[in-house]
Design an enzyme around this catalytic site. Structure first.
Site, PDB file in Angstrom:
ATOM      1  CB  THR A  53       8.740 -35.291 -23.080  1.00 57.89           C
ATOM      2  OG1 THR A  53       9.829 -35.044 -23.319  1.00 57.89           O
ATOM      3  CG2 THR A  53       8.080 -36.208 -22.095  1.00 57.89           C
ATOM      4  CE  LYS A  99       8.473 -31.017 -23.982  1.00 59.84           C
ATOM      5  NZ  LYS A  99      10.047 -30.976 -23.310  1.00 59.84           N
ATOM      6  CE  LYS A 139      17.966 -39.035 -26.826  1.00 63.25           C
ATOM      7  NZ  LYS A 139      16.577 -39.037 -26.374  1.00 63.25           N
ATOM      8  CE  LYS A 171      14.613 -36.744 -30.687  1.00 62.72           C
ATOM      9  NZ  LYS A 171      13.639 -37.426 -29.898  1.00 62.72           N
ATOM     10  NE  ARG A 172      22.456 -34.686 -23.631  1.00 67.81           N
ATOM     11  CZ  ARG A 172      23.401 -34.608 -22.471  1.00 67.81           C
ATOM     12  NH1 ARG A 172      22.611 -34.087 -21.416  1.00 67.81           N
ATOM     13  NH2 ARG A 172      24.429 -35.334 -22.483  1.00 67.81           N
ATOM     14  CG  HIS A 177      12.527 -41.582 -16.191  1.00 69.87           C
ATOM     15  ND1 HIS A 177      11.515 -40.731 -16.688  1.00 69.87           N
ATOM     16  CD2 HIS A 177      12.404 -41.487 -14.969  1.00 69.87           C
ATOM     17  CE1 HIS A 177      11.082 -40.139 -15.584  1.00 69.87           C
ATOM     18  NE2 HIS A 177      11.377 -40.530 -14.434  1.00 69.87           N
TER      19      HIS A 177
HETATM   20  C1  26V Z   1      19.992 -43.210 -21.451  1.00 71.13           C
HETATM   21  C2  26V Z   1      21.304 -43.993 -21.509  1.00 71.13           C
HETATM   22  C3  26V Z   1      21.188 -44.814 -22.644  1.00 71.13           C
HETATM   23  C4  26V Z   1      22.413 -45.331 -23.106  1.00 71.13           C
HETATM   24  C5  26V Z   1      23.704 -45.279 -22.110  1.00 71.13           C
HETATM   25  C6  26V Z   1      23.982 -44.340 -20.995  1.00 71.13           C
HETATM   26  C7  26V Z   1      22.512 -43.874 -20.755  1.00 71.13           C
HETATM   27  C8  26V Z   1      22.190 -42.754 -19.603  1.00 71.13           C
HETATM   28  C9  26V Z   1      21.201 -42.195 -19.491  1.00 71.13           C
HETATM   29  C10 26V Z   1      20.005 -42.274 -20.154  1.00 71.13           C
HETATM   30  C11 26V Z   1      18.770 -41.956 -20.148  1.00 71.13           C
HETATM   31  C12 26V Z   1      18.636 -41.119 -18.656  1.00 71.13           C
HETATM   32  C13 26V Z   1      17.274 -41.028 -18.162  1.00 71.13           C
HETATM   33  C14 26V Z   1      16.563 -40.361 -19.087  1.00 71.13           C
HETATM   34  O1  26V Z   1      16.501 -39.030 -19.185  1.00 71.13           O
HETATM   35  N1  26V Z   1      15.393 -40.981 -19.662  1.00 71.13           N
HETATM   36  C15 26V Z   1      14.445 -40.317 -20.670  1.00 71.13           C
HETATM   37  O2  26V Z   1      13.210 -39.812 -19.724  1.00 71.13           O
HETATM   38  C16 26V Z   1      12.265 -39.147 -20.349  1.00 71.13           C
HETATM   39  C17 26V Z   1      11.216 -38.897 -19.353  1.00 71.13           C
HETATM   40  O3  26V Z   1      10.509 -40.196 -18.969  1.00 71.13           O
HETATM   41  C18 26V Z   1      11.634 -39.861 -21.501  1.00 71.13           C
HETATM   42  O4  26V Z   1      10.687 -39.164 -22.264  1.00 71.13           O
HETATM   43  C19 26V Z   1      12.975 -40.282 -22.560  1.00 71.13           C
HETATM   44  O5  26V Z   1      12.342 -41.251 -23.429  1.00 71.13           O
HETATM   45  C20 26V Z   1      14.107 -40.933 -21.590  1.00 71.13           C
HETATM   46  O6  26V Z   1      14.860 -41.278 -22.589  1.00 71.13           O
END
Ligand code: 26V
Length: 822
Positions: free
Chosen positions: A671, A675, A569, A563-564, A368
């Site tokens: 996502t 929406k 982002k 969003k977060r 992801h």
């Molecule tokens: C991202 C990052 C980026 C920088 C450093 C730390 C960190 C930690 C966690 C994440 C994201 C974690 C996984 C996540 O939630 N990914 C999201 O998954 C969604 C469903 O597939 C997708 O639509 C999003 O684009 C994606 O960010």
């Protein structure tokens, strides 16, 4: 190889034992009254909530039993899907349950004369926020599709006592409060006293009867707690099974009798601590040990449960993979294949090769994120201390993997080191670590990304070596969202309009929205679309004034980024543009500016300092802009606190413009983008994640696309990107940065945002400076189109029409064909 063949249409999903019949309102009424008798006051919204939830649960539980029976008798070729995820962001459940039972419209009648309005009852329910963001919400949408499509399935997760923190804003700053969602009890939970599994930690491994035997030093009991997940337009249900850790003994009686009361229950405290909190995905190093134990709790209990069910249904250990799918939602449950190996080898005596084939038949994995810093690894010493047998198994898998690599690429030690499941450490990061993604890929027959771009970049960047070694393993499944929650329930006005325009079938077959495309010249339809949007904006305006005290004009353009909060982002890019707009309005207030309301919502991880600074800056800028008499009502800036599923349901239907502006190549899919468009918002966005496929489906002319493409970003990076060059060329940008730096938004304090500014001018890791001018140009196109309501609404209709492919039902269909049947 066998296949997963779901009942792909709800019509085909009727119970094999014959229809059990939709519950009548009378049945609901009777169950509701029964519950109320125990829980008193029919005029209290919380009593009504509890009684209605228990009544609905009772009706759904009957469907659960039938579904389970049918699944146990499924065709020999059909596999049951087990979706393992550390996060499920379910939101509220009651409205979804009532609508699945088909009694949403009439239920107020069953409540009786003294009852509060149904809307007030629904508002009482706390969100089940057992997730951080996109990954967790996607898992919740998947459960909705599993039930609706009639896929034999279980979701597996942990029952966190505290989910995502509640966000408050004090003096413009985020303050986190614990989420107390279980405070008033959880009417949806169904404890399964018969489903309890021991989960071990630590200890040693010995040889016994020719097998390796793990002797854990500590054991907790994983207790199953089920949530019924209702399907829509079908009597099928799915299950979210969440594990609660308990101590094997309630208290140490001898210690208690000695008068050492606290010590007598210390082990209980240790066990239950596993369920205390949802771990923030991007947090600090503290609590890593607890997090690894949480992951193993999920994995071990779920794998034992699926294996026990498989054997109970008459399966042999070696056929687990032929009858079951073990799907890893990111690498957090990547210990699952290792645990299944342990059970097959050590408890069922399978030879290695047979066990490994079985495990690989079962396992698949979704990635992801491409962010290298988000790739999960575990300190080898900690791993070995908590899970000694699993570490042995990881080493054995690795040995065979590296043997294979050396045969295919003799002498390429660098390649072997990159593919190894063990990171040997470096000068910057000393110490050996277990690479969870490498383990997940090695154990999986299929690995997928979540949008076309992300899946391509995944095989070109983070997993390039793996993709060269095993190209056949990699595929794409683009994300989707459930139209039941995100359109039918969140936007009743638009749903009713769609029902009239194209019929009710879109709920189960979202591709029917395509019929709207040719209606984009239908003036009465467009006028009604606009009226629905206007009513939704009025409702949101009331929420905004109630929660923030800010009065906004429902006729203004609602420009929304929710969003977060994350640097990639680029909420900050949006904010820079807001400042530029404010400066331009202040310069020439006499011009005909179309009013805009810019709305943000989102949480920052508690340890993420930069994200918290961005929240503060949004508030500081809002304070100035919202009180500038020159702006009058032509620009308002709003931050809605405590973003979550329920707040999203209130915001999305009211948005005119959806901000999807991540640096190209960083947002795996997104996502929220889907929406928004489903609710008739137009997207301003970069060529990133699923935005690209949305543009292809909707028609690129109906989105506002801007900025560098992923290749352009990579090229800039390769050339040695210098943000100052871009700033030097742009007087508007210079003035925006100067205002932040000179204390315009911080009461003259020139230090508050110094570090933030420096990060933009020195490194600008996410290329805000490079995209700023083009973003502003795209925003000017937004302004121009919004002046023509009919043209804007025609584009909005086109956006809705193009959202068919972004139904989660299509996504799950793709998983069935490309991943779970492989
Ligand atoms: C991202 C990052 C980026 C920088 C450093 C730390 C960190 C930690 C966690 C994440 C994201 C974690 C996984 C996540 O939630 N990914 C999201 O998954 C969604 C469903 O597939 C997708 O639509 C999003 O684009 C994606 O960010």
């Amino acid at each position: 190889m066998t296949t997963v063949t779901a009942h792909l249409h709800p019509v085909a999903a009727a119970s094999a034992t014959g229809p059990i019949g939709l519950p009548t309102l009378a049945e609901f009424h009777a169950a509701y009254q029964r519950e109320l008798a125990q829980h008193a006051d029919p005029a209290s919204p919380s009593a009504c909530l509890r009684a209605a939830a228990l009544a609905s649960r009772q009706l759904l539980a009957a469907r659960w039993a039938v579904t389970q029976g049918d699944d146990a008798r499924r065709a020999p070729s059909q596999r049951r899907v087990h979706y393992l995820s550390m996060e499920f962001l379910m939101g509220r459940a009651l409205q979804n349950a009532l609508s699945a039972l088909g009694i949403e419209g009439d239920v107020a009648a069953a409540f009786g004369d003294r009852a509060p309005a149904l809307a007030d009852v629904l508002e009482q329910e706390p969100d089940a926020a057992l997730g951080n963001g996109g990954l967790g919400r996607l898992a919740a949408c998947f459960l909705d599709a599993f039930a609706t499509l009639g896929l034999p399935s279980f979701g597996y997760g942990l029952r966190y006592e505290h989910g995502m923190f509640a966000q408050a804003i004090e003096a413009g700053r985020q303050v986190e409060h614990p989420d107390d969602w279980l405070r008033n009890g959880q009417p949806w939970e169904l404890v399964r006293p018969e489903l309890r599994y021991p989960v071990g930690f630590g200890g040693c491994v010995v040889d016994a009867d020719g097998r390796r035997q793990w002797q854990p030093a500590e054991t907790v009991i994983a207790q199953a707690v089920d949530f019924v997940v209702p399907g829509h337009g079908t009597e099928r249900v799915s299950t979210l099974r969440q594990w609660q850790a308990q101590a094997p003994r309630s208290l140490d009686f001898a210690t208690f009798c000695r008068g050492e009361h606290a010590a007598s229950a210390a082990h209980r405290h240790d066990a239950e601590a596993l369920n205390w909190v949802l771990y923030p995905d991007d947090s600090t190093a503290a609590g890593r040990r607890l997090r690894l134990k949480q992951e193993f709790l999920l994995v071990s209990a779920s794998v034992q449960d699926l294996l026990a069910r498989h054997l109970r249904e008459g399966g042999a250990p070696a056929d687990v993979g032929a009858r079951n799918v073990l799907h890893l939602n990111d690498t957090h449950p990547a210990l699952a294949p290792a645990e299944l190996m342990r059970l097959l080898l050590d408890e069922h005596g399978l030879p290695w090769d047979e066990a490994w084939r079985t495990v690989r038949d079962a396992t698949s994995y979704t990635n992801h994120t491409l962010m290298p810093e988000a790739l999960e690894t575990w300190d080898l010493a900690l791993f070995g201390e908590l899970l000694p047998r699993h570490l042995e198994i990881v080493f054995l898998i690795n040995q065979r993997l590296l043997d294979e690599v050396r045969v295919l690429h003799p002498g390429d030690d660098a390649l072997a080191a990159r593919l190894s499941l063990i990171d040997e450490g470096s000068a910057e990061r000393p110490g050996r670590r277990v690479r969870m993604a490498a383990l997940a890929i090695a154990a999986s027959h299929t690995v997928n990304g979540v949008s076309a771009l992300h899946s391509r970049l995944m095989t070109q960047t983070i997993f390039a070596d793996h993709a060269r070694l095993w190209p056949e393993r990699f595929t794409n499944v683009t994300n989707g969202v459930t139209p039941r929650r995100w359109l039918m329930q969140a936007n009743p006005g638009l749903s009713a309009l769609l029902d009239e325009a194209i019929g009710r079938g879109w709920r189960a077959d979202l591709s029917q929205l395509q019929a709207l495309a040719e209606r984009d010249g239908d003036a009465p339809l467009l006028a009604r679309l606009q009226a629905v949007k206007q009513a939704n904006k009025q409702r949101l305006a009331a929420v905004i004034v109630q929660r923030t005290g800010i009065v906004v004009d429902p006729a203004s353009l609602f420009d929304v980024q929710i969003k977060r909060i994350h640097e990639y982002k680029r909420q900050l890019l949006n904010l820079l543009q807001v400042i530029a707009r404010w400066q331009a309005i202040a310069d020439a207030p006499q011009l005909d500016w179309h009013p805009r309301t810019v709305i943000f919502a989102g949480k920052a991880a508690s340890a993420y300092v930069r994200a918290k600074e961005i929240i503060r800056l949004i508030h500081d800028v809002a304070e100035v802009v919202n009180h500038d008499p020159r702006c009058r009502d032509r620009l308002k800036l709003v931050f809605l606190p405590n973003y979550g599923v329920s707040l999203a349901e209130a915001i999305l239907p009211a948005a005119d413009l959806s901000e999807q502006i991540s640096t190209a190549g960083t947002e795996a899919s997104g996502t929220g983008n889907m929406k928004f468009a489903l609710n008739g918002a137009l997207t301003i966005g970069t060529w990133d994640g699923a935005n690209i496929e949305m543009a292809e489906s909707v028609g690129v002319d109906h989105l506002f696309v801007f900025g560098q493409r992923a290749e352009g970003i990579a090229a800039l990076r390769a050339q040695g990107y210098c943000p100052q060059d871009w700033i030097n060329r742009d007087a508007v940008l210079q003035r925006v940065l100067a205002a932040i730096g000179n204390g315009t938004f911080s009461g003259g304090d020139t230090t508050r945002y110094q570090a933030l500014l420096q990060s933009l001018t020195d490194e600008d890791r996410y290329f805000l400076m490079a995209d700023f001018a083009d973003y502003r140009a795209a925003q000017a196109r937004v302004d121009a189109l919004f002046r023509h309501p009919a043209a804007w609404q025609a584009s909005a209709l086109r956006n809705i029409a193009g959202m068919g492919p972004f139904s989660v039902d299509r996504t799950i269909g793709d998983y069935i064909r490309r991943v779970w049947a492989a």
